[in-house]
Design a protein around this motif. Structure first.
Motif, PDB file in Angstrom:
ATOM      1  N   GLU A 396       0.830  -1.204   0.000  1.00 50.31           N
ATOM      2  CA  GLU A 396       0.000   0.000   0.000  1.00 50.31           C
ATOM      3  C   GLU A 396       0.866   1.256   0.000  1.00 50.31           C
ATOM      4  OE1 GLU A 396      -3.599   0.031   2.113  1.00 50.31           O
ATOM      5  OE2 GLU A 396      -3.979  -2.108   1.791  1.00 50.31           O
ATOM      6  N   VAL A 397       1.762   1.285  -0.983  1.00 55.58           N
ATOM      7  CA  VAL A 397       2.656   2.405  -1.246  1.00 55.58           C
ATOM      8  C   VAL A 397       2.423   2.835  -2.682  1.00 55.58           C
ATOM      9  CG1 VAL A 397       5.064   3.063  -1.546  1.00 55.58           C
ATOM     10  CG2 VAL A 397       4.386   1.711   0.426  1.00 55.58           C
ATOM     11  N   SER A 398       2.139   4.099  -2.914  1.00 52.77           N
ATOM     12  CA  SER A 398       1.743   4.533  -4.253  1.00 52.77           C
ATOM     13  C   SER A 398       2.876   5.129  -5.073  1.00 52.77           C
ATOM     14  CB  SER A 398       0.596   5.550  -4.159  1.00 52.77           C
ATOM     15  OG  SER A 398       1.006   6.693  -3.427  1.00 52.77           O
ATOM     16  N   GLU A 399       4.019   5.422  -4.456  1.00 55.12           N
ATOM     17  CA  GLU A 399       5.152   5.926  -5.221  1.00 55.12           C
ATOM     18  C   GLU A 399       6.457   5.526  -4.535  1.00 55.12           C
ATOM     19  OE1 GLU A 399       5.604  10.533  -3.802  1.00 55.12           O
ATOM     20  OE2 GLU A 399       4.025  10.077  -5.270  1.00 55.12           O
ATOM     21  N   VAL A 400       7.525   5.521  -5.320  1.00 53.91           N
ATOM     22  CA  VAL A 400       8.811   5.040  -4.834  1.00 53.91           C
ATOM     23  C   VAL A 400       9.272   5.802  -3.597  1.00 53.91           C
ATOM     24  CG1 VAL A 400      11.266   4.923  -5.435  1.00 53.91           C
ATOM     25  CG2 VAL A 400       9.549   4.122  -7.063  1.00 53.91           C
ATOM     26  N   ALA A 401       9.059   7.105  -3.571  1.00 53.08           N
ATOM     27  CA  ALA A 401       9.546   7.937  -2.467  1.00 53.08           C
ATOM     28  C   ALA A 401       8.899   7.578  -1.137  1.00 53.08           C
ATOM     29  CB  ALA A 401       9.315   9.415  -2.778  1.00 53.08           C
ATOM     30  N   GLU A 402       7.770   6.871  -1.146  1.00 51.83           N
ATOM     31  CA  GLU A 402       7.090   6.508   0.093  1.00 51.83           C
ATOM     32  C   GLU A 402       7.699   5.271   0.753  1.00 51.83           C
ATOM     33  OE1 GLU A 402       2.961   6.014  -0.663  1.00 51.83           O
ATOM     34  OE2 GLU A 402       2.666   8.063  -1.386  1.00 51.83           O
ATOM     35  N   LEU A 403       8.531   4.547   0.028  1.00 52.54           N
ATOM     36  CA  LEU A 403       9.142   3.347   0.600  1.00 52.54           C
ATOM     37  C   LEU A 403      10.166   3.742   1.656  1.00 52.54           C
ATOM     38  CD1 LEU A 403       9.580   1.323  -2.689  1.00 52.54           C
ATOM     39  CD2 LEU A 403       8.167   0.635  -0.731  1.00 52.54           C
ATOM     40  N   GLU A 404      10.080   3.132   2.828  1.00 55.58           N
ATOM     41  CA  GLU A 404      10.935   3.474   3.958  1.00 55.58           C
ATOM     42  C   GLU A 404      11.397   2.208   4.675  1.00 55.58           C
ATOM     43  OE1 GLU A 404       8.576   5.958   6.447  1.00 55.58           O
ATOM     44  OE2 GLU A 404       8.691   7.689   5.102  1.00 55.58           O
ATOM     45  N   PRO A 405      12.423   2.324   5.524  1.00 54.70           N
ATOM     46  CA  PRO A 405      12.883   1.145   6.280  1.00 54.70           C
ATOM     47  C   PRO A 405      11.786   0.454   7.080  1.00 54.70           C
ATOM     48  CG  PRO A 405      14.501   2.902   6.422  1.00 54.70           C
ATOM     49  CD  PRO A 405      13.307   3.497   5.729  1.00 54.70           C
ATOM     50  N   LYS A 406      10.745   1.198   7.473  1.00 57.15           N
ATOM     51  CA  LYS A 406       9.671   0.572   8.248  1.00 57.15           C
ATOM     52  C   LYS A 406       8.937  -0.515   7.461  1.00 57.15           C
ATOM     53  CE  LYS A 406       5.984   3.814   6.931  1.00 57.15           C
ATOM     54  NZ  LYS A 406       5.030   4.839   7.400  1.00 57.15           N
ATOM     55  N   HIS A 407       9.090  -0.497   6.142  1.00 57.97           N
ATOM     56  CA  HIS A 407       8.402  -1.490   5.320  1.00 57.97           C
ATOM     57  C   HIS A 407       9.149  -2.821   5.238  1.00 57.97           C
ATOM     58  CE1 HIS A 407       6.526   2.251   3.524  1.00 57.97           C
ATOM     59  NE2 HIS A 407       5.479   1.511   3.816  1.00 57.97           N
ATOM     60  N   VAL A 408      10.380  -2.861   5.741  1.00 57.00           N
ATOM     61  CA  VAL A 408      11.216  -4.043   5.540  1.00 57.00           C
ATOM     62  C   VAL A 408      11.979  -4.403   6.805  1.00 57.00           C
ATOM     63  CG1 VAL A 408      13.217  -4.981   4.290  1.00 57.00           C
ATOM     64  CG2 VAL A 408      11.542  -3.581   3.080  1.00 57.00           C
ATOM     65  N   THR A 409      12.083  -5.689   7.067  1.00 63.62           N
ATOM     66  CA  THR A 409      13.025  -6.213   8.054  1.00 63.62           C
ATOM     67  C   THR A 409      13.959  -7.178   7.349  1.00 63.62           C
ATOM     68  OG1 THR A 409      11.503  -6.032   9.930  1.00 63.62           O
ATOM     69  CG2 THR A 409      13.308  -7.608  10.141  1.00 63.62           C
TER      70      THR A 409
END
Length: 418
Positions: A396-409
């Motif tokens: 539920e991310v609509s653009e590349v800039a919204e991707l953050e470390p919180k999305h991944v472990t």
């Protein structure tokens, strides 16, 4: 006492023709065998399997293999497998924007084609297919010093797109200087100064296969060619397979590298190349935080965290593991990018979430090339694009800039001691 009738019992009947008609729609058969193979490939691994069937062993192994025990490559791929995503909820992802800015320009997708050597060996269209596919997709293409298509011919194949050049420093410095000037004159906007190849890695598959440049016929290669006549027809009926930028031929890849490349390259060489090239300068092959910080102080435009696809130093650092700390230290000063081990669009999304500005595919594109020439490269890009879009929507991310470390472990199998 009689038992009540089962009112829920299914009533059966003889099917009527009009009921069967909607079920009898057959998919049209595509008479183009190559297109059928490519359309049936749903992942990069599927393309790899097709490539392995259609390409002689020595050529396939040159692409597929890595150095020594191939631990660096295996660990890089395992690092992406050991990713846990953390999706958000209740966000509008009806439209997803995959475009990004990198090295002073735009790309419609957050990955480009990495430099690969001797590409026409895999399939005769070689770099021209990669450059054309990249241009059509709106992503950058990077030509290797060890490419089999000239700087000028790559420009012709991708006249409106972004072309980049990857440079090795030669013992004969004038060769490197002239290549730099030619790339600049052809309008290549970024140059990758490569620092991880002072000598050739021990690529044992090539040695065991007796692989040489140009390829030499032997009993084994002839026997291996029997079920793959199309590859040999292409090989024997197209222009000779040779380096477009080098005159040295004959011997194994390792022997050619050790003969031509200079293990004494230094920061002074980087300075000279920066003065010769008017575009962006990116250092490829960075494998420590300390070196990334040094390069940031020198003012380069970016770095590629890379262990050369596992083809140089085995047991080298995994770029994806190195990424977060490098981004923390220098991410505000230069563009941090990454290659090695990417086989899925989810790998790319994870890299962006951990701070990478951009990523590169090498083998993934070559598997497509071997599987079907230019259409195979188009298919590889399409597969990765679809995987990126789907992963972003599921996060539920609509653009590349919204991707953050919180999305991944990054799940850990190994811990450093000391």
């Amino acid at each position: 006492m009689t038992e009540p009738k089962n009112r829920n019992r299914i009533q059966r009947q003889v099917p009527k023709p009009r009921d069967l008609a909607p079920l009898m729609k057959f998919k049209a058969i595509d008479l183009n065998a190559s297109r059928r193979r490519l359309n049936a490939a749903l992942t990069i691994e599927d393309l790899r399997k097709v490539a392995k069937r259609r390409t002689p062993k020595a050529a396939f192994d040159y692409t597929d293999g890595a150095a020594e025990g191939e631990l660096s490559l295996a660990r890089a791929r395992r690092a992406f497998e050991d990713v846990e995503f953390h999706p958000s909820i209740l966000r509008d992802v009806s439209a997803v924007d995959t475009s990004t800015e990198i090295f002073g320009g735009s790309s419609t997708l957050p990955f480009g084609i990495a430099p690969t050597g001797f590409t026409r060996l895999m399939q005769t269209e070689g770099e021209a297919a990669g450059a054309g596919a990249a241009g059509a997709a709106g992503i950058p293409f990077t030509l290797s010093t060890l490419g089999t298509t000239s700087i000028e011919d790559v420009k012709a194949a991708n006249p409106q797109g972004r072309n980049w050049f990857q440079l090795y420093v030669m013992k004969d410095r004038e060769v490197s200087y002239e290549l730099t000037r030619r790339a600049d004159d052809a309008g290549f906007d970024t140059l990758f100064f490569t620092v991880d190849t002072p000598v050739a890695g021990a690529r044992l598959r090539d040695t065991r296969n007796g692989f040489s440049i140009p390829p030499q016929l032997s009993v084994n290669t002839i026997l291996n060619a029997v079920p793959r006549p199309w590859w040999w027809i292409d090989f024997l009926t197209t222009p000779p397979l040779e380096f477009a930028s080098l005159t040295s031929t004959g011997g194994t890849v390792g022997e050619l590298i050790d003969k031509a490349f200079d293990p004494s390259i230094s920061f002074e060489d980087l300075k000279i190349i920066r003065d010769l090239f008017s575009g962006r300068i990116v250092v490829k092959g960075v494998q420590t935080v300390e070196d990334a910080k040094k390069l940031a102080e020198l003012g380069v435009d970016g770095v590629v965290l890379s262990n050369h696809g596992g083809r140089q130093l085995d047991r080298a650092p995994v770029p994806f593991h190195l990424l977060p700390e490098v981004v923390r230290e220098v991410g505000q000063d230069l563009d941090v990018t990454l290659d090695t081990g990417i086989m899925n669009g989810a790998d790319i999304v994870a890299s962006l979430a951990m701070g990478a500005k951009f990523t590169f595919i090498g083998r993934a594109y070559l598997y497509g090339l071997m599987a079907g020439g230019r259409p195979g490269v188009d298919r590889a890009i399409e597969i990765l694009r679809d995987q990126i879009v789907r992963t972003m929507k599921l996060l539920e991310v609509s653009e590349v800039a919204e991707l953050e470390p919180k999305h991944v472990t990054q799940l850990e199998r190994f811990h450093r001691r000391g």
